[in-house]
Design a protein around this motif. Structure first.
Motif, PDB file in Angstrom:
ATOM      1  N   THR A 109       0.811  -1.220   0.000  1.00  0.00           N
ATOM      2  CA  THR A 109       0.000   0.000   0.000  1.00  0.00           C
ATOM      3  C   THR A 109       0.841   1.265   0.000  1.00  0.00           C
ATOM      4  O   THR A 109       0.488   2.232  -0.688  1.00  0.00           O
TER       5      THR A 109
ATOM      6  N   VAL B 275      -8.782  -4.821   1.974  1.00  0.00           N
ATOM      7  CA  VAL B 275      -9.482  -3.587   2.315  1.00  0.00           C
ATOM      8  C   VAL B 275      -8.509  -2.431   2.504  1.00  0.00           C
ATOM      9  O   VAL B 275      -8.811  -1.291   2.130  1.00  0.00           O
ATOM     10  N   THR B 276      -7.335  -2.700   3.037  1.00  0.00           N
ATOM     11  CA  THR B 276      -6.332  -1.654   3.215  1.00  0.00           C
ATOM     12  C   THR B 276      -5.973  -1.028   1.880  1.00  0.00           C
ATOM     13  O   THR B 276      -5.853   0.192   1.754  1.00  0.00           O
TER      14      THR B 276
ATOM     15  N   ARG C 217      -8.766   1.116   0.548  1.00  0.00           N
ATOM     16  CA  ARG C 217      -8.833   2.380   1.292  1.00  0.00           C
ATOM     17  C   ARG C 217      -7.822   3.391   0.747  1.00  0.00           C
ATOM     18  O   ARG C 217      -8.101   4.586   0.684  1.00  0.00           O
TER      19      ARG C 217
ATOM     20  N   ALA D   7      -9.424   4.932  -2.170  1.00  0.00           N
ATOM     21  CA  ALA D   7     -10.475   5.876  -1.778  1.00  0.00           C
ATOM     22  C   ALA D   7      -9.877   7.208  -1.337  1.00  0.00           C
ATOM     23  O   ALA D   7     -10.362   8.280  -1.718  1.00  0.00           O
TER      24      ALA D   7
ATOM     25  N   SER E 140     -17.022  -3.350   1.991  1.00  0.00           N
ATOM     26  CA  SER E 140     -16.319  -2.361   2.814  1.00  0.00           C
ATOM     27  C   SER E 140     -16.988  -0.987   2.782  1.00  0.00           C
ATOM     28  O   SER E 140     -16.541  -0.079   3.469  1.00  0.00           O
TER      29      SER E 140
ATOM     30  N   LEU F  96     -16.823   1.104   0.442  1.00  0.00           N
ATOM     31  CA  LEU F  96     -15.982   2.069  -0.261  1.00  0.00           C
ATOM     32  C   LEU F  96     -16.454   2.274  -1.693  1.00  0.00           C
ATOM     33  O   LEU F  96     -15.903   3.110  -2.405  1.00  0.00           O
TER      34      LEU F  96
END
Length: 102
Positions: free
Chosen positions: A21, A51-52, A55, A58, A87, A89
């Protein structure tokens, strides 16, 4: 994670998860800096996502909007789309619609 640019498109290849990430985040922010055009993030060759990672996309979308740009996700497979909805998002990012196949 392999990251390269193709014009205004940032292409990701490999596992997009907590381990990559920061690398993707930095590449996204660098790609957004000084651009006059909208940016596309191509996830076609991403083998796994968490999910990280979503995010990060996002937050990058919000950052792009603040600087007058638009960030679109391309090549989101069913697993990525499902995770975006789970999630919550999905409302924070713009996902390119794929062409219908016959």
């Amino acid at each position: 994670m392999e990251i390269y640019t193709d014009g205004d498109t940032l292409v990701l290849n490999g596992d997009f998860d907590v381990r990559s990430t920061w690398e993707v985040r930095n590449a996204l922010y660098e790609h957004l800096e000084g651009r006059d055009a909208d940016v596309v993030v191509d996830l076609t060759d991403v083998t796994s996502v968490d999910v990280t990672a979503l995010r990060v996309l996002a937050v990058a979308t919000r950052r792009a909007i603040r600087t007058g740009h638009h960030l679109t996700l391309r090549g989101c497979g069913p697993a990525v789309r499902r995770l975006l909805h789970i999630s919550r998002l999905a409302h924070a990012v713009d996902v390119e619609r794929s062409a219908a196949t016959a």
